[in-house]
Design an enzyme around this catalytic site. Structure first.
Site, PDB file in Angstrom:
ATOM      1  N   CYS A  26       0.826  -1.214   0.000  1.00  0.00           N
ATOM      2  CA  CYS A  26       0.000   0.000   0.000  1.00  0.00           C
ATOM      3  C   CYS A  26       0.862   1.268   0.000  1.00  0.00           C
ATOM      4  O   CYS A  26       1.588   1.517   0.958  1.00  0.00           O
ATOM      5  CB  CYS A  26      -0.910  -0.060   1.228  1.00  0.00           C
ATOM      6  SG  CYS A  26      -1.712   1.474   1.667  1.00  0.00           S
ATOM      7  N   CYS A  29       0.122   3.731   2.827  1.00  0.00           N
ATOM      8  CA  CYS A  29       0.618   3.173   4.095  1.00  0.00           C
ATOM      9  C   CYS A  29       2.094   3.515   4.265  1.00  0.00           C
ATOM     10  O   CYS A  29       2.539   3.879   5.356  1.00  0.00           O
ATOM     11  CB  CYS A  29       0.441   1.661   4.128  1.00  0.00           C
ATOM     12  SG  CYS A  29      -1.278   1.113   4.012  1.00  0.00           S
TER      13      CYS A  29
END
Length: 102
Positions: A26, A29
């Site tokens: 991600c 993230c």
């Protein structure tokens, strides 16, 4: 991480717990990681920060209905008091945490 130990972690008496649900793949993230580390350092000893990889801990992600990553959940005295999906500016994250840190 066993479900019981996760429950024990978020029920930390007297200390709020920030849970960062993330995934290695991600992009947002990865962008949030230094911010989460900064907040953990800023509130060292006053805030517990737990990072949960949703690919490795699907049960915890399902239990808290995490549908996208990153998702941040703040627990205070075992209760969910704040939740945000997606990237969060550092100042906003600090403002939320500040309400529960003593």
């Amino acid at each position: 991480m066993a479900k019981k130990s996760f429950q024990e972690l978020i029920n930390s008496p007297g200390m709020p717990v920030l849970v960062d649900f993330y995934a290695d793949w991600c992009g947002p993230c990865k962008t949030m990681n230094p911010i989460v580390q900064q907040v953990a350092s800023q509130y060292n000893g006053k805030l517990k920060v737990i990072k949960i990889n949703v690919d490795n801990n699907q049960a915890a992600a399902a239990q808290y209905r995490v549908q996208g990553v990153p998702t941040f959940i703040l627990f205070h005295q075992g209760q969910q008091v704040w939740r945000q999906a997606g990237a969060v500016p550092a100042h906003q994250l600090s403002q939320v945490i500040q309400q529960y840190v003593h």
